[in-house]
Write a protein that holds these residues in place. Structure first.
Motif, short mmCIF file in Angstrom:
data_model
loop_
_atom_site.label_atom_id
_atom_site.label_comp_id
_atom_site.label_asym_id
_atom_site.label_seq_id
_atom_site.Cartn_x
_atom_site.Cartn_y
_atom_site.Cartn_z
N GLN A 28 -0.61 2.59 -5.03
CA GLN A 28 -1.32 2.59 -3.74
C GLN A 28 -2.16 3.85 -3.56
O GLN A 28 -2.77 4.03 -2.50
CB GLN A 28 -0.31 2.50 -2.58
CG GLN A 28 0.48 1.20 -2.55
CD GLN A 28 1.37 1.15 -1.32
OE1 GLN A 28 0.94 0.71 -0.25
NE2 GLN A 28 2.61 1.60 -1.48
N ASN A 82 -4.11 9.91 1.72
CA ASN A 82 -3.21 9.56 0.63
C ASN A 82 -1.90 10.33 0.66
O ASN A 82 -1.10 10.25 -0.27
CB ASN A 82 -3.90 9.78 -0.73
CG ASN A 82 -4.99 8.75 -0.96
OD1 ASN A 82 -4.88 7.60 -0.55
ND2 ASN A 82 -6.07 9.17 -1.61
N ARG A 87 0.04 7.25 5.79
CA ARG A 87 -0.16 5.85 5.46
C ARG A 87 0.45 4.94 6.53
O ARG A 87 1.38 5.31 7.23
CB ARG A 87 0.46 5.54 4.10
CG ARG A 87 -0.34 6.03 2.92
CD ARG A 87 -1.75 5.41 2.93
NE ARG A 87 -2.52 5.75 1.75
CZ ARG A 87 -2.60 4.98 0.68
NH1 ARG A 87 -1.98 3.81 0.63
NH2 ARG A 87 -3.33 5.37 -0.36
N ASP A 91 2.70 0.31 4.14
CA ASP A 91 2.55 1.01 2.85
C ASP A 91 3.80 1.84 2.55
O ASP A 91 4.30 1.85 1.41
CB ASP A 91 1.33 1.93 2.88
CG ASP A 91 0.02 1.15 2.88
OD1 ASP A 91 0.08 -0.09 2.79
OD2 ASP A 91 -1.05 1.78 2.96
N ARG A 92 4.29 2.55 3.57
CA ARG A 92 5.48 3.38 3.36
C ARG A 92 6.72 2.52 3.12
O ARG A 92 7.58 2.89 2.31
CB ARG A 92 5.68 4.29 4.57
CG ARG A 92 4.70 5.46 4.64
CD ARG A 92 4.90 6.28 5.89
NE ARG A 92 4.26 5.66 7.04
CZ ARG A 92 4.62 5.90 8.30
NH1 ARG A 92 5.63 6.72 8.56
NH2 ARG A 92 3.98 5.31 9.29
#
Length: 364
Positions: A28, A82, A87, A91-92
């Motif tokens: 990612q 990033n 995030r 995403d986490r």
């Protein structure tokens, strides 16, 4: 050699778990500054272009480190998209859950490798004796007598237990006809033969018990399959069986902790159990590896501090509230949880070391 094999298995499973977190972040584009196997003092490290890779002295786990705003060596801008903390929640969550997913996938692949290399199980070939796959409690008559999971009972009160399922009933009859009376057992443990004496306790229902599971001893014959679909099917079925049994075991532990807590093992106990299994049959390292991998996955997904599930719980709260909990609260909860886990781990390690055969022989 079997001890080294089991330790290697555990090290591989830790590596797979942390690699899951690492790859989920890297794929990612999230910054990762540390990849460590073990805790404590660094034994070896390599500084890559973006990440420090290290082996540490205490092989009780591992971690993947992410640069934080307050880190003195953080060269990233606080609003760098990033950085992990910048995030979105999803995403986490992917990063936090990736270790669990990696262990589950690895367990399935272990069965695929087993059925590809060793073959698909065919007929059960009985062998003399009765197998003890599990000792139910550390305070049971069996545990007190020194019986361990993986032992094979060859005879009871000088009566040989030959091949077949009838021997299980023969052993049960001998135990149930001896309430509070000693029963002599001849045990095979790896390449050793031991003579032990167990005294059955009488249960509240009035049945004499020693607190073990009993299975017919034997092995499956294997035949290599030229059909990869058959291999994948068998692997999926075996993975499902292991996952369901493990999940049921954790549910029983949570709902009946006082009775089941004695079955929780430290890494020392796990290595000792794996060594016994490997001494009896080296092929058993395949299901042992898959079983420990599934256990590692389920343990880490529990919503407890210092585990992946604890981090996911914080993310769930953040998603519901629209903002994260204050960093101070999160750190306090995680540090408290870590101290509790280290304390519990120390107690379990001390207990399992005291159960090792070498120490039992010294103090007998």
């Amino acid at each position: 050699m079997s001890v080294l094999a089991v330790i290697s298995v555990i090290a591989i499973l830790i590596f797979v778990h942390e690699l899951g977190h690492f790859l989920a972040a890297r794929l990612q584009g999230i910054h990762v500054n540390r990849f460590s196997i073990g805790f404590g003092p660094i034994l070896w490290k390599y500084q890559g272009s973006r990440t420090e890779y290290a082996l540490r002295a205490l092989p009780l786990g591992g971690f993947v480190g992410f640069p934080m705003e307050e880190d003195s060596d953080n060269s990233f801008s606080p609003d760098d998209p990033n950085l992990l903390q910048n995030r979105p929640v999803m995403d986490r969550a992917i990063v936090m859950s990736a270790g669990v997913i990696a262990n589950l996938l690895f367990a399935y692949l272990v069965f695929v490798v087993q059925f590809t290399s060793v073959g698909v199980p065919q007929d059960f070939v009985p062998e003399p004796g009765v197998l003890i796959p599990q000792v139910m409690s550390s305070t049971s008559p069996a545990a007190t007598a020194g019986i361990k999971a993986g032992d094979i009972i060859l005879s009871v009160d000088n009566q040989l237990l030959n091949q077949g399922e009838a021997n299980v009933q023969t052993l049960i009859d001998a135990i149930q006809s001896s309430p509070n009376k000693p029963v002599d057992l001849q045990i095979q443990r790896g390449k050793q033969e031991l003579n032990l004496t167990v005294t059955p306790d009488v249960s509240p229902e009035g049945k004499p018990l020693i607190g073990v599971q009993l299975y017919p001893n034997g092995r499956f014959s294997y035949q290599r399959s030229s059909n990869p679909v058959e291999v994948l099917k068998f692997a999926a079925e075996e993975f499902q069986n292991v996952f369901v049994r493990t999940a049921q075991g954790f549910f029983a532990l949570v709902t009946n902790f006082s009775e089941m807590s004695s079955q929780v093992s430290s890494p020392v106990g796990i290595v000792d159990q794996g060594r016994t299994m490997a001494d009896n049959n080296l092929i058993s390292l395949f299901p042992f590896t898959a079983l420990i991998s599934v256990n590692l996955a389920i343990i880490n997904i529990l919503p407890l501090p210092a585990l992946d599930g604890g981090q996911l719980a914080f993310l769930l709260v953040e998603a519901l509230m629209g903002k994260p909990l204050p960093r101070r609260i999160q750190e306090s909860v995680m540090q408290t949880g870590l101290l509790l886990f280290l304390g519990l781990g120390g107690i379990l390690i001390a207990r399992d070391i005291s159960r090792l055969e070498i120490f039992q022989n010294v103090f007998q």
